[in-house]
Design a protein around this motif. Sequence first.
Motif, PDB file in Angstrom:
ATOM      1  N   GLY A  53     -25.156  60.199  43.706  1.00 17.36           N
ATOM      2  CA  GLY A  53     -24.638  59.657  44.960  1.00 17.36           C
ATOM      3  C   GLY A  53     -24.851  58.153  45.043  1.00 17.36           C
ATOM      4  O   GLY A  53     -23.950  57.402  45.436  1.00 17.36           O
ATOM      5  N   ALA A  54     -26.039  57.710  44.656  1.00 16.63           N
ATOM      6  CA  ALA A  54     -26.332  56.274  44.679  1.00 16.63           C
ATOM      7  C   ALA A  54     -25.433  55.520  43.701  1.00 16.63           C
ATOM      8  O   ALA A  54     -24.954  54.416  43.999  1.00 16.63           O
ATOM      9  CB  ALA A  54     -27.804  56.034  44.345  1.00 16.63           C
ATOM     10  N   GLN A  55     -25.188  56.118  42.530  1.00 17.12           N
ATOM     11  CA  GLN A  55     -24.301  55.486  41.548  1.00 17.12           C
ATOM     12  C   GLN A  55     -22.868  55.413  42.083  1.00 17.12           C
ATOM     13  O   GLN A  55     -22.187  54.405  41.897  1.00 17.12           O
ATOM     14  CB  GLN A  55     -24.338  56.247  40.232  1.00 17.12           C
ATOM     15  CG  GLN A  55     -25.643  56.085  39.482  1.00 17.12           C
ATOM     16  CD  GLN A  55     -25.745  57.014  38.279  1.00 17.12           C
ATOM     17  OE1 GLN A  55     -25.089  58.046  38.204  1.00 17.12           O
ATOM     18  NE2 GLN A  55     -26.610  56.639  37.334  1.00 17.12           N
ATOM     19  N   ALA A  56     -22.414  56.469  42.756  1.00 17.97           N
ATOM     20  CA  ALA A  56     -21.060  56.468  43.332  1.00 17.97           C
ATOM     21  C   ALA A  56     -20.943  55.395  44.406  1.00 17.97           C
ATOM     22  O   ALA A  56     -19.928  54.691  44.488  1.00 17.97           O
ATOM     23  CB  ALA A  56     -20.729  57.851  43.909  1.00 17.97           C
ATOM     24  N   HIS A  61     -18.933  50.273  46.050  1.00 14.52           N
ATOM     25  CA  HIS A  61     -19.250  48.971  46.657  1.00 14.52           C
ATOM     26  C   HIS A  61     -18.723  47.839  45.778  1.00 14.52           C
ATOM     27  O   HIS A  61     -18.139  46.863  46.287  1.00 14.52           O
ATOM     28  CB  HIS A  61     -20.756  48.839  46.862  1.00 14.52           C
ATOM     29  CG  HIS A  61     -21.143  47.605  47.597  1.00 14.52           C
ATOM     30  ND1 HIS A  61     -21.588  46.488  46.949  1.00 14.52           N
ATOM     31  CD2 HIS A  61     -21.127  47.317  48.915  1.00 14.52           C
ATOM     32  CE1 HIS A  61     -21.829  45.542  47.842  1.00 14.52           C
ATOM     33  NE2 HIS A  61     -21.572  46.023  49.040  1.00 14.52           N
ATOM     34  N   MET A  62     -18.896  47.968  44.465  1.00  9.94           N
ATOM     35  CA  MET A  62     -18.400  46.941  43.547  1.00  9.94           C
ATOM     36  C   MET A  62     -16.876  46.860  43.620  1.00  9.94           C
ATOM     37  O   MET A  62     -16.302  45.761  43.625  1.00  9.94           O
ATOM     38  CB  MET A  62     -18.858  47.234  42.114  1.00  9.94           C
ATOM     39  CG  MET A  62     -18.483  46.139  41.130  1.00  9.94           C
ATOM     40  SD  MET A  62     -19.042  44.486  41.604  1.00  9.94           S
ATOM     41  CE  MET A  62     -20.784  44.650  41.404  1.00  9.94           C
ATOM     42  N   GLU A  63     -16.209  48.008  43.683  1.00 10.33           N
ATOM     43  CA  GLU A  63     -14.740  48.013  43.816  1.00 10.33           C
ATOM     44  C   GLU A  63     -14.311  47.318  45.096  1.00 10.33           C
ATOM     45  O   GLU A  63     -13.336  46.551  45.108  1.00 10.33           O
ATOM     46  CB  GLU A  63     -14.217  49.454  43.807  1.00 10.33           C
ATOM     47  CG  GLU A  63     -14.358  50.167  42.483  1.00 10.33           C
ATOM     48  CD  GLU A  63     -14.111  51.677  42.581  1.00 10.33           C
ATOM     49  OE1 GLU A  63     -13.828  52.173  43.704  1.00 10.33           O
ATOM     50  OE2 GLU A  63     -14.203  52.352  41.548  1.00 10.33           O
ATOM     51  N   ILE A  64     -15.043  47.559  46.179  1.00  6.87           N
ATOM     52  CA  ILE A  64     -14.716  46.939  47.467  1.00  6.87           C
ATOM     53  C   ILE A  64     -14.899  45.430  47.392  1.00  6.87           C
ATOM     54  O   ILE A  64     -14.055  44.664  47.893  1.00  6.87           O
ATOM     55  CB  ILE A  64     -15.574  47.560  48.594  1.00  6.87           C
ATOM     56  CG1 ILE A  64     -15.107  48.991  48.873  1.00  6.87           C
ATOM     57  CG2 ILE A  64     -15.515  46.711  49.859  1.00  6.87           C
ATOM     58  CD1 ILE A  64     -16.047  49.788  49.772  1.00  6.87           C
ATOM     59  N   VAL A  65     -15.977  44.990  46.754  1.00  7.50           N
ATOM     60  CA  VAL A  65     -16.213  43.547  46.613  1.00  7.50           C
ATOM     61  C   VAL A  65     -15.083  42.906  45.795  1.00  7.50           C
ATOM     62  O   VAL A  65     -14.554  41.851  46.171  1.00  7.50           O
ATOM     63  CB  VAL A  65     -17.597  43.273  45.957  1.00  7.50           C
ATOM     64  CG1 VAL A  65     -17.729  41.821  45.532  1.00  7.50           C
ATOM     65  CG2 VAL A  65     -18.710  43.653  46.921  1.00  7.50           C
ATOM     66  N   LEU A 107     -16.717  50.616  55.287  1.00  2.07           N
ATOM     67  CA  LEU A 107     -18.038  51.000  55.762  1.00  2.07           C
ATOM     68  C   LEU A 107     -18.105  52.504  56.015  1.00  2.07           C
ATOM     69  O   LEU A 107     -19.071  53.164  55.645  1.00  2.07           O
ATOM     70  CB  LEU A 107     -18.381  50.237  57.044  1.00  2.07           C
ATOM     71  CG  LEU A 107     -19.755  50.487  57.632  1.00  2.07           C
ATOM     72  CD1 LEU A 107     -20.848  50.108  56.648  1.00  2.07           C
ATOM     73  CD2 LEU A 107     -19.915  49.712  58.928  1.00  2.07           C
ATOM     74  N   LYS A 108     -17.054  53.060  56.618  1.00  2.00           N
ATOM     75  CA  LYS A 108     -17.015  54.499  56.864  1.00  2.00           C
ATOM     76  C   LYS A 108     -17.008  55.270  55.542  1.00  2.00           C
ATOM     77  O   LYS A 108     -17.699  56.273  55.394  1.00  2.00           O
ATOM     78  CB  LYS A 108     -15.799  54.883  57.700  1.00  2.00           C
ATOM     79  CG  LYS A 108     -15.759  56.376  58.017  1.00  2.00           C
ATOM     80  CD  LYS A 108     -14.616  56.750  58.895  1.00  2.00           C
ATOM     81  CE  LYS A 108     -14.543  58.208  59.226  1.00  2.00           C
ATOM     82  NZ  LYS A 108     -15.211  59.164  58.386  1.00  2.00           N
ATOM     83  N   ILE A 114     -22.683  58.387  51.198  1.00  2.00           N
ATOM     84  CA  ILE A 114     -24.138  58.515  51.320  1.00  2.00           C
ATOM     85  C   ILE A 114     -24.495  59.822  52.030  1.00  2.00           C
ATOM     86  O   ILE A 114     -25.359  60.577  51.580  1.00  2.00           O
ATOM     87  CB  ILE A 114     -24.732  57.306  52.073  1.00  2.00           C
ATOM     88  CG1 ILE A 114     -24.598  56.040  51.223  1.00  2.00           C
ATOM     89  CG2 ILE A 114     -26.193  57.550  52.451  1.00  2.00           C
ATOM     90  CD1 ILE A 114     -24.901  54.756  51.968  1.00  2.00           C
ATOM     91  N   GLN A 115     -23.803  60.093  53.128  1.00  2.00           N
ATOM     92  CA  GLN A 115     -24.086  61.302  53.900  1.00  2.00           C
ATOM     93  C   GLN A 115     -23.818  62.561  53.073  1.00  2.00           C
ATOM     94  O   GLN A 115     -24.603  63.511  53.096  1.00  2.00           O
ATOM     95  CB  GLN A 115     -23.251  61.316  55.173  1.00  2.00           C
ATOM     96  CG  GLN A 115     -23.574  62.460  56.099  1.00  2.00           C
ATOM     97  CD  GLN A 115     -22.798  62.383  57.401  1.00  2.00           C
ATOM     98  OE1 GLN A 115     -21.994  61.501  57.622  1.00  2.00           O
ATOM     99  NE2 GLN A 115     -23.050  63.338  58.269  1.00  2.00           N
ATOM    100  N   SER A 116     -22.740  62.570  52.335  1.00  3.43           N
ATOM    101  CA  SER A 116     -22.400  63.726  51.514  1.00  3.43           C
ATOM    102  C   SER A 116     -23.463  63.969  50.437  1.00  3.43           C
ATOM    103  O   SER A 116     -23.898  65.110  50.221  1.00  3.43           O
ATOM    104  CB  SER A 116     -21.032  63.509  50.868  1.00  3.43           C
ATOM    105  OG  SER A 116     -20.745  64.525  49.960  1.00  3.43           O
ATOM    106  N   SER A 117     -23.883  62.921  49.777  1.00  3.23           N
ATOM    107  CA  SER A 117     -24.900  63.027  48.733  1.00  3.23           C
ATOM    108  C   SER A 117     -26.218  63.520  49.315  1.00  3.23           C
ATOM    109  O   SER A 117     -26.855  64.427  48.771  1.00  3.23           O
ATOM    110  CB  SER A 117     -25.084  61.656  48.072  1.00  3.23           C
ATOM    111  OG  SER A 117     -26.181  61.665  47.211  1.00  3.23           O
ATOM    112  N   ASN A 118     -26.637  62.937  50.421  1.00  2.00           N
ATOM    113  CA  ASN A 118     -27.887  63.352  51.054  1.00  2.00           C
ATOM    114  C   ASN A 118     -27.819  64.802  51.525  1.00  2.00           C
ATOM    115  O   ASN A 118     -28.780  65.555  51.361  1.00  2.00           O
ATOM    116  CB  ASN A 118     -28.226  62.441  52.233  1.00  2.00           C
ATOM    117  CG  ASN A 118     -28.681  61.068  51.797  1.00  2.00           C
ATOM    118  OD1 ASN A 118     -29.007  60.850  50.642  1.00  2.00           O
ATOM    119  ND2 ASN A 118     -28.674  60.133  52.721  1.00  2.00           N
TER     120      ASN A 118
END
Length: 145
Positions: A53-56, A61-65, A107-108, A114-118
Amino acid sequence: MAYPPRTMADFGEFGKLFSELKLPAVPDMEAFVAASRRNIETLTAANRVALEGAQAVARRHMEIVQQSMAELTEAVRTLSTVETPQAKAAKQAELLKHAYEHAVTNLKEISDLIQSSNAEAVRLLNNRFVEALDEVKALADKTQH
């Protein structure tokens, strides 16, 4: 320095609860080892889910940047071609609105990842906890008969 031996009473309510269970002094070692293995497997799976999840999140995030940088470059190019101050102000407002909408959407999306992974990691841990309680109950039932 030697510490005095601990008794179940030293652990308060938990000690009282477990002392009342009347479990055998030496549990079924095969069952204990199997349960420990399942605990470790579950923790490993939950950690793997959290890591993936953290890797995804990091990849997205990198794609968004990268996408944001491309959009910023295009926005600067677009603003440099606008002639009048009124047209430039209108174009800036349009670009700002577009950037804000993208930021909220991104952001959503990150939040959902994050929510799905957790949720998946917690689901794995909860399932194993329930299984472990069932195993303790079965052991207690077995010792009473």
